[in-house]
Design a protein around this motif. Structure first.
Motif, PDB file in Angstrom:
ATOM      1  N   ASN A 136       1.135  -0.931  -0.055  1.00  0.00           N
ATOM      2  CA  ASN A 136      -0.085   0.337  -0.052  1.00  0.00           C
ATOM      3  C   ASN A 136       0.616   1.279  -0.087  1.00  0.00           C
ATOM      4  OD1 ASN A 136      -2.698   0.668   0.277  1.00  0.00           O
ATOM      5  ND2 ASN A 136      -2.148   1.861   2.063  1.00  0.00           N
TER       6      ASN A 136
ATOM      7  N   LYS B 210      -1.691  -1.236  -6.025  1.00  0.00           N
ATOM      8  CA  LYS B 210      -1.610  -2.382  -5.370  1.00  0.00           C
ATOM      9  C   LYS B 210      -1.372  -4.007  -6.170  1.00  0.00           C
ATOM     10  CE  LYS B 210      -3.467  -3.400  -1.723  1.00  0.00           C
ATOM     11  NZ  LYS B 210      -4.040  -3.245   0.153  1.00  0.00           N
TER      12      LYS B 210
ATOM     13  N   SER C  87       2.188   2.120  -3.566  1.00  0.00           N
ATOM     14  CA  SER C  87       1.206   2.378  -4.706  1.00  0.00           C
ATOM     15  C   SER C  87       0.595   3.716  -4.675  1.00  0.00           C
ATOM     16  CB  SER C  87       0.334   0.805  -4.046  1.00  0.00           C
ATOM     17  OG  SER C  87      -0.701   1.236  -4.698  1.00  0.00           O
TER      18      SER C  87
END
Length: 214
Positions: free
Chosen positions: A48, A58, A51
């Motif tokens: 995360n 993700k 991302s």
């Protein structure tokens, strides 16, 4: 490629644990993917986090780090490498080789580098210890590889070895025997080695290596 066991995820790291590399991943692809996973797992970042930083889904990052799906474009590999503090030049060299082995065209490879902030054509210098080690063993590596490969393949295999070592240099230094670690990397380079010869037929893969006569 022979690599140390992946470090465990950081205690308390949220999210699903990263899955293993897919068994279909080839040696050329694994040559840069293994070090990238090592850097990710050691970073303490989550998928995360990555991302958010690289602005990439993700799920796609998970696929990239497991080697599943389509071979990744250089732009995203470059962004991940930047976040993980990996040197771009050796990574780019290995990424290109794996792209060609994945049957990507030269045009596809060139298009992937367009718009990348630093086109990776800037050849940054490896760590001082890496350069010193290369000067110490490179001649022996060339002599050994020449017993199996033609001149172009020999040079490429040795270059691959030192690119892989550059990406995993901290692991090489932390190993019990840096020379043995590097020898194992040479043996596991993505280039196509023929079957090892026996002691009576020619050079073998044994450690320490017996350097063939030039």
């Amino acid at each position: 490629m022979i690599t140390p066991a992946e470090p465990p995820a950081s205690p308390g790291r949220p999210g699903r644990k990263l899955g293993p590399i897919a068994p279909t991943v080839g040696s050329a692809h694994r040559a840069w993917l293994d070090p990238m996973r090592q850097n990710y797992l050691a970073s303490g970042l989550t998928l995360n986090d990555l991302s958010t930083r690289v602005r990439f889904a993700k799920s796609k990052l998970s696929e990239l780090l497991r080697g599943v799906g389509l071979y990744p474009r250089w732009e995203i590999v470059y962004l991940l490498a930047t976040e993980l503090g990996m040197p771009n030049w050796p990574l780019y060299q290995l990424w290109c080789q794996a792209a060609y082995e994945a049957h990507k065209s030269s045009e596809w490879v060139d298009n992937c580098t367009e718009g990348t902030p630093t086109l990776t054509a800037t050849h940054t210098a490896p760590p001082l210890e890496h350069r010193a080690f290369r000067e110490l063993v490179e001649t022996d590596y060339h002599l050994f590889a020449q017993a199996f490969l033609d001149d172009d393949q020999r040079d490429a295999a040795v270059d691959d070895t030192f690119d892989i070592l550059w990406l995993s240099w901290d692991d090489a230094l932390a190993s019990q025997d840096t020379r043995r670690y590097a020898w194992n990397v040479l043996r596991a380079t993505p280039r196509s080695w023929p079957a090892p010869r026996t002691a009576t037929a020619g050079p073998s893969w044994a450690w320490p290596p017996s350097t063939p006569s030039p």
